[in-house]
Design a protein around this motif. Structure first.
Motif, PDB file in Angstrom:
ATOM      1  N   HIS A 157      -4.454 -24.526 117.537  1.00 26.35           N
ATOM      2  CA  HIS A 157      -4.846 -24.866 116.102  1.00 26.35           C
ATOM      3  C   HIS A 157      -6.306 -24.538 115.936  1.00 26.35           C
ATOM      4  O   HIS A 157      -7.249 -25.375 116.538  1.00 26.35           O
ATOM      5  CB  HIS A 157      -4.463 -26.262 115.770  1.00 26.35           C
ATOM      6  N   GLU A 158      -6.738 -23.937 115.194  1.00 26.95           N
ATOM      7  CA  GLU A 158      -8.010 -23.567 114.706  1.00 26.95           C
ATOM      8  C   GLU A 158      -8.325 -24.390 113.372  1.00 26.95           C
ATOM      9  O   GLU A 158      -7.990 -24.034 112.387  1.00 26.95           O
ATOM     10  CB  GLU A 158      -8.542 -21.992 114.401  1.00 26.95           C
ATOM     11  N   SER A 159      -9.073 -25.493 113.690  1.00 27.09           N
ATOM     12  CA  SER A 159      -9.397 -26.499 112.418  1.00 27.09           C
ATOM     13  C   SER A 159     -10.619 -25.759 111.634  1.00 27.09           C
ATOM     14  O   SER A 159     -11.449 -25.549 112.197  1.00 27.09           O
ATOM     15  CB  SER A 159      -9.658 -27.774 112.767  1.00 27.09           C
ATOM     16  N   PRO A 180       1.624 -25.638 125.959  1.00 31.62           N
ATOM     17  CA  PRO A 180       0.249 -25.639 125.575  1.00 31.62           C
ATOM     18  C   PRO A 180      -0.210 -26.237 124.189  1.00 31.62           C
ATOM     19  O   PRO A 180       0.438 -25.689 123.391  1.00 31.62           O
ATOM     20  CB  PRO A 180      -0.215 -24.279 125.826  1.00 31.62           C
ATOM     21  N   VAL A 181      -0.977 -27.020 124.376  1.00 31.34           N
ATOM     22  CA  VAL A 181      -1.775 -27.708 123.154  1.00 31.34           C
ATOM     23  C   VAL A 181      -3.364 -27.594 123.024  1.00 31.34           C
ATOM     24  O   VAL A 181      -3.880 -28.133 123.957  1.00 31.34           O
ATOM     25  CB  VAL A 181      -1.272 -29.076 122.887  1.00 31.34           C
ATOM     26  N   GLU A 210     -15.894 -19.056 121.336  1.00 31.04           N
ATOM     27  CA  GLU A 210     -16.656 -18.307 120.128  1.00 31.04           C
ATOM     28  C   GLU A 210     -16.257 -19.005 119.039  1.00 31.04           C
ATOM     29  O   GLU A 210     -15.015 -19.366 118.753  1.00 31.04           O
ATOM     30  CB  GLU A 210     -16.252 -16.661 120.187  1.00 31.04           C
ATOM     31  N   GLY A 211     -17.160 -19.467 118.268  1.00 29.20           N
ATOM     32  CA  GLY A 211     -16.486 -20.087 116.863  1.00 29.20           C
ATOM     33  C   GLY A 211     -16.550 -21.597 116.890  1.00 29.20           C
ATOM     34  O   GLY A 211     -15.876 -22.099 116.246  1.00 29.20           O
ATOM     35  N   GLY A 212     -16.843 -22.177 118.126  1.00 27.37           N
ATOM     36  CA  GLY A 212     -16.997 -23.497 118.238  1.00 27.37           C
ATOM     37  C   GLY A 212     -16.402 -24.132 119.912  1.00 27.37           C
ATOM     38  O   GLY A 212     -16.789 -23.711 120.559  1.00 27.37           O
ATOM     39  N   ILE A 213     -15.652 -25.137 119.887  1.00 28.08           N
ATOM     40  CA  ILE A 213     -15.451 -25.969 120.990  1.00 28.08           C
ATOM     41  C   ILE A 213     -13.600 -26.178 121.169  1.00 28.08           C
ATOM     42  O   ILE A 213     -13.133 -26.489 119.876  1.00 28.08           O
ATOM     43  CB  ILE A 213     -16.068 -27.087 121.007  1.00 28.08           C
ATOM     44  N   ALA A 214     -13.190 -25.882 122.187  1.00 30.84           N
ATOM     45  CA  ALA A 214     -11.756 -26.015 122.517  1.00 30.84           C
ATOM     46  C   ALA A 214     -11.326 -27.180 123.103  1.00 30.84           C
ATOM     47  O   ALA A 214     -11.900 -27.477 124.260  1.00 30.84           O
ATOM     48  CB  ALA A 214     -11.441 -24.614 122.927  1.00 30.84           C
ATOM     49  N   ILE A 215     -10.364 -27.969 122.666  1.00 26.06           N
ATOM     50  CA  ILE A 215      -9.951 -29.092 123.433  1.00 26.06           C
ATOM     51  C   ILE A 215      -8.510 -28.812 123.637  1.00 26.06           C
ATOM     52  O   ILE A 215      -7.637 -28.698 123.003  1.00 26.06           O
ATOM     53  CB  ILE A 215     -10.206 -30.400 122.620  1.00 26.06           C
ATOM     54  N   ALA A 216      -8.151 -29.016 125.297  1.00 24.12           N
ATOM     55  CA  ALA A 216      -6.481 -28.500 125.564  1.00 24.12           C
ATOM     56  C   ALA A 216      -6.109 -29.774 126.306  1.00 24.12           C
ATOM     57  O   ALA A 216      -6.660 -30.558 127.096  1.00 24.12           O
ATOM     58  CB  ALA A 216      -6.689 -27.215 126.255  1.00 24.12           C
TER      59      ALA A 216
END
Ligand code: S3P
Length: 434
Positions: A157-159, A180-181, A210-216
């Motif tokens: 999800h790209e918030s 995967p989440v 790119e475009g932010g920070i990802a949390i998995a």
């Protein structure tokens, strides 16, 4: 509606502790209610918002008990249908995190409701991604919403907004799937869910993309009970710090306050404005950085806040706007559109309160300019619009203004900082019934 007045208080200062952090308190209750075993939570905030989460997790099946020292013992359970609606009161964090956490319990059915303010706030920001994971949620874009627990799948999800509530709702739902989440946010929002999930044994990964920070979420998603100590709330401390920064000769020390970098924007801005800020006695508290924070008055310069800086100061912006009014010169807060969908439209509420008290402001949809003149005339009533932070920000400003400021309704302060008036009085703040 209980009005309250803050009088100019030239002798302000001292030493104080603060009640537990609200964001961490909600998460401690929810994660403990999902975990196997009994977790013990010390320093839990006693406030209406946290009480709503506590009642909710009990209604959903967790056992919640208090020992004589005030430590809260929570025994997790398989969540089940509550016997009545889950009332989140005024609390957006309760609603958004609980809906996410409950979404993957098959067989559970629950209706989520809130007060008039919460029932106006956008829920589509969590409902849309949760539905993409397979959640069954009936209702429109606001509460009330009806949830029927379902088997969930994964998501990337790209918030569009940097929102810890959105991120947390998805991560909590993701605990119920092996798929995967991953959530990508444009700027880092508060990371208390990630830190506390690790305390409960859940794996995760954070990376800049790119475009932010990802949390998995990682593979290990079972929560195991643990003990959590909740540090002091920097969003409540902000009012005490602001008073010290604004009142000549004032200095205050707040003990044991959370200083997580996703929450220290207000302190950094006070320092940039010229206030003296000192951090001592650093330690870690359940994975979160904590320190004693001292703030002392100096002549204040105007402040600039840009969109990238907003998440770390989001809840303190009403107070920062009031402090800016005490500086000499033009301050500008930009990229603050999210403030319009908080407990009230905080841009409108702050602009109206400052204007009433003799301060010139210019507001757009997502910015606020404040023309500070080194002092605030005060002397007028402020409408709190049932918003705790508007009430506390203007009462704090009243301690430093030339004449008293009265708020029309101090009752909402109980949602986050019931001891506010008492703490301020203990430091010399003249807060009393009008
Ligand atoms: C909170 C996140 C923030 C903040 C709110 C508490 C949380 O909201 O304003 O007071 O505990 O996750 P958003 O995530 O919607 O920005």
């Amino acid at each position: 509606m209980t009005p309250l007045t803050a009088h100019p208080s030239p002798r302000f200062g001292g030493d104080t502790a603060l009640p537990g952090d609200k964001s961490i308190s909600h998460r401690a209750l929810i994660l403990a209610a999902l975990a196997s075993g009994t977790s013990r939570i010390s320093g839990l905030l006693a406030s209406d918002d946290v009480a709503a989460t506590e009642a909710a997790v009990a209604a959903l099946g967790a056992r919640v008990e208090r020992d004589t020292d005030g430590v809260v013992h929570v025994t997790g359970a398989e969540w089940r249908s509550p016997s009545g609606p889950i009332d989140c009161g005024n609390s957006g964090t309760s609603a958004r995190l609980l809906i996410g956490a409950a979404a993957g319990f098959e067989g559970l059915a629950a209706t989520f409701i809130g007060d008039a303010s919460l029932s106006r706030r956008p829920m589509n920001r969590i409902v849309d991604p949760l539905r993409r994971m397979g959640a069954r949620i009936e209702g429109g874009e606001t509460l009330p919403l009806e949830l029927v627990g379902a088997r969930l799948g994964g998501i990337e999800h790209e918030s569009p907004v940097a929102s810890a509530q959105v991120k947390s709702a998805i991560l909590l739902a993701g605990l119920r799937t092996e798929a995967p989440v991953r959530v990508i946010e444009p700027r880092p929002s508060r990371d208390h869910s990630e830190i506390m999930l690790a305390q409960f044994g859940v794996e995760g990964a954070v990376e800049e993309v790119e475009g932010g920070i990802a949390i998995a979420l990682g593979a290990r998603r079972d929560l195991v009970a643990t003990d959590i100590a909740v540090p002091g709330d920097p969003s409540s401390a902000a009012f005490v710090w602001a008073a010290a920064a604004m009142i000549p000769d004032a200095s205050v020390t707040t003990r044991g306050v959370l200083v997580n970098g996703t929450r220290t924007g207000f302190l950094e801005k006070l320092e940039a404005m010229g206030a003296r800020v000192r951090l001592d006695h650093h330690y870690l508290c359940s994975g979160e950085p904590v320190a004693d924070v001292t703030v002392a008055h100096e002549r204040l310069e105007p402040v600039q806040v840009g969109p990238d800086e907003v998440p770390a100061v989001i809840d303190e912006l009403p107070m920062l706007a009031c402090v800016a009014a005490m500086a000499e010169g033009e301050s500008c807060l930009e990229g603050i559109g999210e403030l319009r969908v908080k407990e009230s439209d905080r841009v409108g509420a702050v602009a109206a309160g400052l204007t009433a008290n003799g301060v010139t402001t210019f507001a757009t949809e997502d910015s606020l300019r404040i023309l500070g003149r080194g002092e605030v005339p005060g002397g007028r009533m402020v409408s709190t619009r049932h918003d705790h932070r508007i009430a506390m920000a203007f009462l704090t400003l009243g301690l430093a203004a030339r004449r008293a400021i009265t708020v029309d309704d101090a009752d909402p302060i109980a949602t986050s900082f019931p001891e506010f008036a008492e703490v301020m009085r203990g430091l010399g703040g003249g807060i009393a019934a009008p």
